[in-house]
Design a protein around this motif. Structure first.
Motif, short mmCIF file in Angstrom:
data_model
loop_
_atom_site.label_atom_id
_atom_site.label_comp_id
_atom_site.label_asym_id
_atom_site.label_seq_id
_atom_site.Cartn_x
_atom_site.Cartn_y
_atom_site.Cartn_z
N MET A 1 0.81 -1.22 0.00
CA MET A 1 0.00 0.00 0.00
C MET A 1 0.84 1.26 0.00
SD MET A 1 -3.21 -0.87 2.49
CE MET A 1 -2.19 -1.39 3.87
N GLU A 2 2.17 1.12 0.11
CA GLU A 2 3.03 2.29 0.16
C GLU A 2 3.85 2.47 -1.12
OE1 GLU A 2 2.65 4.37 2.50
OE2 GLU A 2 1.27 3.07 3.58
N THR A 3 3.49 1.79 -2.19
CA THR A 3 4.21 1.95 -3.44
C THR A 3 3.93 3.32 -4.03
OG1 THR A 3 2.39 0.96 -4.64
CG2 THR A 3 4.16 -0.51 -3.93
N THR A 4 4.77 3.72 -4.99
CA THR A 4 4.58 5.03 -5.60
C THR A 4 4.24 4.89 -7.06
OG1 THR A 4 6.94 5.21 -6.11
CG2 THR A 4 6.20 6.09 -3.99
N GLY A 8 5.84 9.88 -7.51
CA GLY A 8 5.25 10.49 -6.32
C GLY A 8 4.58 9.45 -5.46
N ARG A 9 4.00 9.92 -4.35
CA ARG A 9 3.34 8.96 -3.46
C ARG A 9 2.02 8.48 -4.07
NH1 ARG A 9 -1.06 11.21 -1.36
NH2 ARG A 9 -1.15 13.48 -1.06
N THR A 10 1.62 7.32 -3.64
CA THR A 10 0.35 6.78 -4.08
C THR A 10 -0.79 7.63 -3.53
OG1 THR A 10 1.28 4.56 -4.06
CG2 THR A 10 -1.11 4.72 -4.07
N ASP A 32 -4.97 0.23 -6.96
CA ASP A 32 -4.75 1.47 -7.69
C ASP A 32 -4.49 2.65 -6.77
OD1 ASP A 32 -5.56 0.85 -10.68
OD2 ASP A 32 -7.04 -0.15 -9.42
N ALA A 33 -4.58 2.43 -5.47
CA ALA A 33 -4.44 3.53 -4.53
C ALA A 33 -4.01 2.99 -3.17
CB ALA A 33 -5.77 4.27 -4.40
N ASP A 34 -3.60 3.91 -2.31
CA ASP A 34 -3.39 3.60 -0.90
C ASP A 34 -4.78 3.66 -0.28
OD1 ASP A 34 -2.77 3.44 1.75
OD2 ASP A 34 -1.52 5.23 1.81
N PRO A 98 -6.50 10.71 6.63
CA PRO A 98 -6.38 11.65 5.52
C PRO A 98 -6.75 11.01 4.18
CG PRO A 98 -4.21 10.88 6.15
CD PRO A 98 -5.18 10.30 7.16
N TYR A 99 -7.20 11.83 3.26
CA TYR A 99 -7.56 11.31 1.93
C TYR A 99 -7.22 12.33 0.86
CZ TYR A 99 -11.73 14.33 2.05
OH TYR A 99 -12.59 15.41 2.11
N ASP A 100 -6.98 11.79 -0.34
CA ASP A 100 -6.93 12.60 -1.55
C ASP A 100 -8.26 12.50 -2.29
OD1 ASP A 100 -4.09 13.48 -1.48
OD2 ASP A 100 -3.71 11.33 -1.62
N TYR A 101 -8.84 11.30 -2.23
CA TYR A 101 -10.17 11.06 -2.77
C TYR A 101 -10.99 10.32 -1.72
CZ TYR A 101 -8.36 12.34 -7.35
OH TYR A 101 -7.80 13.03 -8.39
#
Length: 377
Positions: A1-4, A8-10, A32-34, A98-101
């Motif tokens: 889950m920590e791949t990029t 950049g970060r996932t 496809d995401a963290d 935290p979230y981006d989406y």
């Protein structure tokens, strides 16, 4: 889950709600995401199969699925979400995620236990209650009430089953032909149906087990099941940045791409949306699939112009099980009842199909260990 990705970060995706829509979109996006799934319980329950489990408790071993059994690359938080900002989700334990989406899929508020063993134990208790009773009262004539009446009438034909519904017909969410056919089927199975009536549970006499209806009638029954609609699971959004996006019914208002209106990185799917369609698992699955495609485009850095809109069906399709072998189906151009629609739904209640969508063996009711890196936090 920590791949990029792309140096950049996932991107972080948080899914709130582990029902039909939430579970399916989480599975689709986990590589496809963290990804983090926040759900008040540790499992996904195939909701339309829960009534079969009341008459056959072992059925629940296949229809109640631990989140970790189908999510192999996901962070799972078994907790309620209580607040949301433009950057993170707050759980009842005080954890900020935290979230981006963000995907909100909290559906309806059902007071279910936290663990799978506890849920299976509830099925055993309900089953013992039905077996010990000579008479059963079902309150509510929507799909849940009608299907439960059908399950009991078929598996326990010696029980006296009474169904009380406040509406003027059963199954008001679909057409009158389906309602009429369902009523005739229940009556033929010796289920007594009382329409335009309600039950005051506060007036129940524990000693005599007598239930008083709004029409002044007294019904004696050894036990009862309440099968009325649950409130939307959106109360936690009041007082948050999304409060203004709730309509008068408590539904989240979404655009054609299933994004909450005015929020480009927040999606909503399933029963909680204001989309004008029947609130059924089939449509929740379609929404989850469409939102997942759109999110994958965004996560890959694609152009928003490539996103696809969700189209609500112009003609409603619905299946209501009537015991193990029969069902009533409302199709675009006809309404049918009997064994033909029953073969489509009633035999397995789409449990095998749903398990396949989650990447599980359709007929396996044993615990399935995930081979990936899901973690409980």
């Amino acid at each position: 889950m920590e791949t990029t990705q792309g140096g950049g970060r996932t991107r972080r995706v948080v899914v709130v709600g582990g029902g039909v829509a939430g579970s399916l979109i989480a599975r689709s996006l986990q590589f496809d995401a963290d990804l983090t799934l926040i759900d008040s319980k540790e499992y996904f329950e195939i909701p339309w199969a829960s009534l079969r489990a009341k008459v056959e408790p072992t059925f629940g071993k296949r229809s109640v699925i631990n989140h970790g059994d189908y999510l192999s690359n996901t962070r799972i938080i078994a907790s309620r979400a209580v607040n949301v900002s433009n950057a993170d989700v707050l759980t009842e334990e005080g954890r900020l995620v935290p979230y981006d989406y963000l995907v909100i899929a909290t559906g309806h508020l059902d007071p279910l236990p936290k663990t799978k063993p506890e849920r299976l134990s509830q099925y055993e208790t309900d089953n013992e209650k039905i077996k010990a009773a000579q008479s059963v009262l079902i309150i509510g004539g929507g799909p849940t009430g009608v299907e439960l009446a059908g399950e009991i009438a078929v598996d326990f034909p010696d029980k006296k089953v009474t169904l009380v519904h406040k509406g003027y017909r059963l199954l008001e969410f679909i057409g009158p032909k389906a309602s009429s056919k369902a009523l005739s089927w229940l009556t033929a199975k010796n289920v007594e149906v009382k329409l335009e009536s309600s039950v005051d549970l506060k007036s129940v006499s524990p000693k005599s087990q007598t239930y008083k209806t709004s029409t002044g009638e007294n019904i004696k029954s050894d036990c009862h099941f309440v099968c009325i609609g649950s409130p939307l699971g959106s109360a936690w959004l009041k007082g948050t940045v999304l409060e203004a996006n709730l309509d008068r019914n408590g539904s989240l208002m979404v655009d054609g791409y299933l994004r909450v209106k005015g929020h480009e990185n927040i999606f909503a799917i399933g029963d909680i949306t204001d989309i004008q369609e029947l609130k059924l698992g089939f449509y929740a699955q379609k929404q989850a699939s469409k939102a997942a495609k759109n999110l994958k485009i965004l996560l890959a850095g694609g152009d928003e112009s490539k996103m696809v809109k969700y189209q609500a069906p112009s003609k409603a399709i619905a299946f209501v099980s009537l015991g193990r072998k029969e069902a009533v189906a409302q199709l675009p151009f006809m309404t049918v009842i009997g064994r033909v629609p029953g073969k489509i739904k009633s035999r397995d209640l789409f449990v095998g199909r749903t398990r396949k969508l989650l990447g599980l063996v359709p007929d396996d009711d044993d615990h399935e260990e995930s081979s990936g890196t899901s973690c409980w936090v």
